[in-house]
Design a protein around this motif. Structure first.
Motif, short mmCIF file in Angstrom:
data_model
loop_
_atom_site.label_atom_id
_atom_site.label_comp_id
_atom_site.label_asym_id
_atom_site.label_seq_id
_atom_site.Cartn_x
_atom_site.Cartn_y
_atom_site.Cartn_z
N TYR A 141 0.82 -1.21 0.00
CA TYR A 141 0.00 0.00 0.00
C TYR A 141 0.86 1.26 0.00
N ALA A 142 1.97 1.24 -0.71
CA ALA A 142 2.87 2.41 -0.63
C ALA A 142 3.70 2.55 -1.89
N ALA A 143 3.08 2.50 -3.05
CA ALA A 143 3.81 2.74 -4.29
C ALA A 143 4.32 4.17 -4.31
N PRO A 144 5.58 4.39 -4.68
CA PRO A 144 6.13 5.76 -4.64
C PRO A 144 5.44 6.73 -5.59
N PHE A 145 5.03 6.25 -6.77
CA PHE A 145 4.44 7.16 -7.75
C PHE A 145 3.19 6.51 -8.35
N ILE A 146 2.12 7.30 -8.41
CA ILE A 146 0.86 6.85 -8.99
C ILE A 146 0.38 7.93 -9.95
N ALA A 147 -0.13 7.51 -11.10
CA ALA A 147 -0.76 8.44 -12.04
C ALA A 147 -2.09 7.85 -12.47
N ASN A 148 -3.13 8.67 -12.49
CA ASN A 148 -4.48 8.23 -12.84
C ASN A 148 -5.06 9.13 -13.92
N ALA A 149 -5.90 8.55 -14.75
CA ALA A 149 -6.66 9.32 -15.74
C ALA A 149 -8.00 8.66 -15.94
N THR A 150 -9.04 9.46 -16.02
CA THR A 150 -10.37 8.92 -16.31
C THR A 150 -11.08 9.85 -17.27
N TRP A 151 -11.73 9.26 -18.25
CA TRP A 151 -12.42 10.01 -19.30
C TRP A 151 -13.81 9.41 -19.47
N THR A 152 -14.82 10.21 -19.21
CA THR A 152 -16.21 9.78 -19.38
C THR A 152 -16.82 10.57 -20.53
N ALA A 153 -17.55 9.88 -21.40
CA ALA A 153 -18.07 10.55 -22.60
C ALA A 153 -19.45 10.00 -22.95
N LEU A 154 -20.23 10.85 -23.61
CA LEU A 154 -21.52 10.47 -24.18
C LEU A 154 -21.41 10.47 -25.70
N TRP A 155 -22.02 9.44 -26.32
CA TRP A 155 -21.94 9.28 -27.76
C TRP A 155 -23.34 8.98 -28.32
N ASN A 184 -16.68 5.05 -20.15
CA ASN A 184 -15.69 5.54 -19.20
C ASN A 184 -14.42 4.73 -19.39
N LEU A 185 -13.35 5.42 -19.68
CA LEU A 185 -12.04 4.80 -19.85
C LEU A 185 -11.15 5.34 -18.74
N ASN A 186 -10.57 4.44 -17.95
CA ASN A 186 -9.70 4.92 -16.87
C ASN A 186 -8.38 4.18 -16.88
N PHE A 187 -7.33 4.92 -16.52
CA PHE A 187 -5.96 4.42 -16.51
C PHE A 187 -5.39 4.58 -15.09
N ARG A 188 -4.56 3.65 -14.71
CA ARG A 188 -3.85 3.78 -13.42
C ARG A 188 -2.46 3.20 -13.59
N TYR A 189 -1.48 4.03 -13.31
CA TYR A 189 -0.08 3.61 -13.39
C TYR A 189 0.52 3.64 -11.99
N ARG A 190 1.17 2.55 -11.63
CA ARG A 190 1.84 2.46 -10.33
C ARG A 190 3.29 2.09 -10.58
N THR A 191 4.19 2.95 -10.14
CA THR A 191 5.59 2.72 -10.40
C THR A 191 6.13 1.60 -9.51
N GLY A 192 7.20 0.99 -9.98
CA GLY A 192 7.88 -0.01 -9.18
C GLY A 192 8.79 0.63 -8.15
N PHE A 193 9.41 -0.19 -7.33
CA PHE A 193 10.35 0.32 -6.34
C PHE A 193 11.26 -0.80 -5.90
N ASP A 194 12.34 -0.43 -5.23
CA ASP A 194 13.32 -1.39 -4.72
C ASP A 194 13.04 -1.68 -3.26
N ASP A 243 19.04 -5.52 -3.09
CA ASP A 243 17.85 -4.85 -3.60
C ASP A 243 17.05 -5.79 -4.49
N VAL A 244 15.76 -5.87 -4.23
CA VAL A 244 14.83 -6.61 -5.08
C VAL A 244 13.93 -5.58 -5.75
N ARG A 245 13.85 -5.66 -7.08
CA ARG A 245 13.07 -4.68 -7.84
C ARG A 245 11.64 -5.16 -8.03
#
Length: 848
Positions: A731-745, A753-763, A784-786
């Protein structure tokens, strides 16, 4: 208003075939023209809103709100609203998420979360204002543990997303109204009854046919040339409905019910025949809510929710070791609120949770070359279970809050009382028999060649001419009841002075279990900058945690007693009788002494800058937390006491305030609605989280690791230094990036709804299992274990198939892990090697 014909949802799902799991087989689908329909578009709302607390000023810089429409559009197919919090930058989830063992597949409980560096049990989680946090032990996840149930989670009560009207997350600059946390405050509110007649029915499904599975490289390496087992076979259903009905112009009610079911096919160990069997879970939701306008200013609300949860597990290397684990419970409240020159509300609430288990008793380990024990090909066969354990928690609460305009500002405050009762019981004595002698063992054990004769009245512990069991563990029946009384009061004054908004608050808490009087100051100030729409906020706050009753319950456990016996040689035979049993050893569960403990607390400094960039709202926020006096255990002391009849052996611990933690995080958020058809939210968070113990049963590093020396990068360093260099494991990833896009067509007929979540690795610095000698002394080698990064993409598609005067029918596709990535790349398991790949949930929803 418009008219338009559309093709069926089957055509849409088919068109998404390239996105589904590899297991999905392509099918020819013929488009069908639907009847003429009428639809009205309301537009799409923002992903979430910020800075909208009680004061609606910049001082609420840590507040984020997710509304009802966004909950419906963005929740995954499982209906777990906690997963929605992934669009917020300061909420962390376990890096083990996505494993596909049978236990993981049928676990329908909400995801545990960390907020602003807090541990999963350090948050305040409320449903309709009622505290639903567990005060019991949540560390055990082994359903076959003889002494501990596994049904308890950090959140004791949970509801399906279809019943939720609003979610508010507070991660910093939190009002004095909220207490008993050192992480964050998550406020979940069920939806209010609509003032018009409405009905809804929904159904969702997922299973192995529309789910892909992956295996990490590390697990593949562990298998080598051996074949992988068959991939998981499972089904999950989620269905329910609700009715909103006005009883009069001033009174409306909501009645709702829903169920989730998960079933997975498991296989016995080859020694037990390898046959298949089913493990399952059921989670029910029932909600009744009424709102009545007693006058223009006064409103009465009453809500009751019942959410029982059951999981049936069966151990694959035993027969009859079935465990029914319980969870969930009941919560209800009555609120009387007045709005006028003096705003006030009185709330009475009650919550009951049940996290016990049911399992058969006694348990046996019997030689397999016997009639009763011949159910497996191992030398001994296991039959039966570990017995029932009852465990409940009851919360009773009464509170009063008020606010009024005083002078140039607003004074808010309140007080309340809460009673927490926890109960643990083993309702009947538990026996576990083992250590069997067969006729073939008699020459070596007793020096005779005859047979076994039983004078034993206990069933299955002895069989004439076959076997006799020579040991049993005895767990005595017990009842443990512990509780605490909680008193609290709070007040804060908010004032606008020119370009500045100021808020000063103070909270008082007292819990009888620790007996501490805790005063928590809360200060926040915001400056409306000369640049229009820009606000700079700063805050300094203290948050106190809560008492844990897990220690007191464990302290009251009875001893486990071990009996053994030897048979009596009579002629050329051996006779086994009840009178042969004698005490061999007593084992007392770990003792947890506690005295003069302080209440854990966290001091916070925070700053935020909000404004407008590229037509959207932006928030830059920094949070610094320093946790002190956190609960930890002292290193264990092995205590041995000789008695006339045996040996008493146990470990003794002392609960301390030696735990500590730090959190440093900076987040950046940008939200924008593009007209009424598109909504975007982008955010990121960089943080470091460190602590010297993982949970309240782990010792602090000062005492446990201070004298241990290890070899790291060629240098000799202490275990304490390694512990301090490491971040918290989960429960402690150093870096997180999120994006969410909701649209009507398509004229507002299709919502995506398209959503992205990036969680960086760590040592992580870990033991390599290699030893090296330096100057004649052998040391464990650490390196160090990556842990690699992870990128997740999810897609929700809702297609309004029919809308008419008789209601609307919506087809739903919720696609998780769209890129089919491996969730936990470092996970290694031989028993359960699979992880979730791409998974689809298919659903239909009818609204009237």
């Amino acid at each position: 208003m418009f008219t338009r014909s559309h093709t069926s949802i089957l055509a849409l799902v088919a068109s998404q075939g390239l996105l589904l799991a590899p297991a999905v087989q392509a099918q020819d689908v013929q488009a069908v023209t639907l009847p003429e329909i009428i639809a009205e578009g309301d537009g799409v709302g923002e992903s979430y809103t910020i800075n909208s607390g009680a004061d609606d000023t910049g001082v609420d810089s840590g507040t984020s709100i997710i509304g009802e429409d966004e909950i419906e559009d963005r929740t995954p197919g499982s209906g777990d609203v906690n997963q929605l919090l992934k669009i917020l930058p300061t909420v962390q989830f376990t890096r083990e998420e996505g494993l596909a063992s049978p236990d993981d597949i049928i676990d329908l409980r909400p995801a545990n979360i960390s907020i602003s560096g807090g541990r999963i049990y350090e948050n305040l989680i409320t449903i309709d204002g009622m505290d639903v946090n567990s005060r019991l032990d949540i560390t055990n996840d082994n359903v076959y543990n003889a002494n501990e149930p596994a049904g308890n989670s950090a959140q004791t009560i949970w509801l399906d997303s279809s019943l939720i009207g609003e979610i508010i997350l507070r991660d910093s600059n939190i009002s004095a109204e909220y207490g008993s946390f050192t992480g964050g405050a998550l406020e979940i509110t069920t939806r209010t009854p609509r003032r018009y007649l409405a009905a809804e029915a929904y159904g969702f499904y997922t299973g192995d046919g529309i789910t892909g599975f992956n295996v990490s490289d590390a697990t593949l390496a562990a298998f080598g040339d051996d074949p992988l087992p068959v991939s998981p076979q499972f089904h999950q259903w989620r269905f329910g409905g609700s009715v909103d009905m006005p009883l009069s112009q001033d009174v409306a009610i909501l009645l709702a019910a829903g169920r989730k079911i998960a079933e997975v096919t498991s296989y016995r160990h080859p020694n037990y025949g390898g046959g298949s069997y089913t493990e399952s879970s059921t989670s029910d939701n029932y909600l009744a809510s009424i709102v009545a306008d007693l006058s223009d200013d006064m409103t009465l609300r009453a809500k009751a929710a019942y959410s029982p949860y059951e999981t049936m597990n069966s151990r694959n290397n035993a027969l009859g070791l079935d465990v029914l684990t319980k969870g969930g419970g009941f919560t209800g409240e009555i609120e009387l609120a007045n709005r006028g020159d003096l705003n006030w509300e009185v709330v009475a609430a009650y919550t009951h949770s049940n996290s016990g288990r049911e399992s058969s008793t006694p348990g046996y380990s019997i030689p397999s070359n016997t009639t009763f024990g011949g159910v497996c090909s191992s030398s001994t066969c296991s039959l039966g279970g570990n017995g029932n354990l009852d465990q409940t928690q009851d919360n009773y609460a009464l509170s009063f809050n008020a606010s009024s305009q005083i002078g140039a500002g607003t004074l808010r405050g309140g007080f309340g009382y809460e009673r927490v009762d926890a109960f643990r019981s083993r309702p009947e004595d538990q026996y576990s028999y083992s250590r069997g002698d067969t006729v073939a063992d008699l020459p070596g054990s007793y020096g005779v060649t005859g047979t076994i004769i039983c004078q034993d009245t206990t069933a299955n512990t002895c069989a004439d001419g076959e076997y006799a069991l020579g040991q049993y563990n005895f767990g005595k029946q017990y009842d443990v009841a512990v509780g605490l009384d909680k008193l609290f009061a709070w007040a804060e004054y908010s004032l606008s002075a020119g370009a500045f908004d100021l808020r000063g608050g103070l909270r008082y808490d007292y819990e009888s279990f620790l007996g501490n009087h805790d005063f928590a100051p809360r200060l926040a100030a915001s400056w409306n900058l000369p640049l229009e729409g820009w606000v700079l906020t700063a805050g300094a706050n203290r948050y106190y945690g809560k008492s844990m009753l897990a220690y007191a319950i464990r302290e009251a456990y009875p001893r486990t007693i071990l009996y053994r016996r030897e048979g009596t040689v009579v002629g050329n035979d051996v006779v086994f009788a009840d009178s042969d049993w004698t005490l061999y050893r007593e084992t007392q569960p770990a003792s947890y002494g506690q005295a003069d403990l302080d209440t854990p607390y966290s001091d916070e400094l925070t700053a935020a800058l909000t404004g407008t960039v590229l037509g959207g709202q932006v928030r830059l926020k920094g949070i610094y937390r320093r946790g002190k006096d956190e609960f930890a255990s002292s290193p264990s002391e092995l205590v041995t006491v000789d008695t006339a009849t045996g040996t008493s052996l146990y470990r003794s611990y002392t609960i301390t305030n030696d735990g500590r933690s730090t959190y440093k995080g900076i987040s950046l958020e940008w939200l924008r609605s593009l007209g009424t058809r598109h909504s975007l939210a982008l955010n990121m968070n960089y943080s470091t989280t460190r602590s010297n113990n993982a949970d309240y049963f782990e010792t602090s590093d000062d005492e446990e690791f201070g004298e241990d020396i290890f070899l790291y990068h060629g240098d000799l360093i202490s275990g304490l230094e390694i512990k301090q260099m490491n971040r918290r494991l989960d429960y402690a990833a150093p870096f997180i990036a999120n994006a969410t896009w909701t649209a009507l067509w398509l004229d507002d007929r299709v919502t995506t709804n398209l959503n992205f979540r990036y969680r960086t690795g760590f040592d992580q610095i870990e033991d390599t299992t290699v030893n090296q000698t330096v100057d004649g002394v052998r040391y464990d080698v650490y390196d160090d274990v990556r842990y690699r990064d992870n990128f997740d993409v999810n897609l929700n598609v809702q297609v309004e198939v029919i809308r008419s005067q008789f209601g609307s029918l919506t087809a739903d596709l919720r696609l998780e892990n769209m890129l089919n990535r491996i969730p936990s790349k470092e996970h290694v398991s031989i028993s359960y090697p699979y992880q979730y790949g791409r998974q689809a949930w298919l659903g239909l929803r009818y609204n009237f």
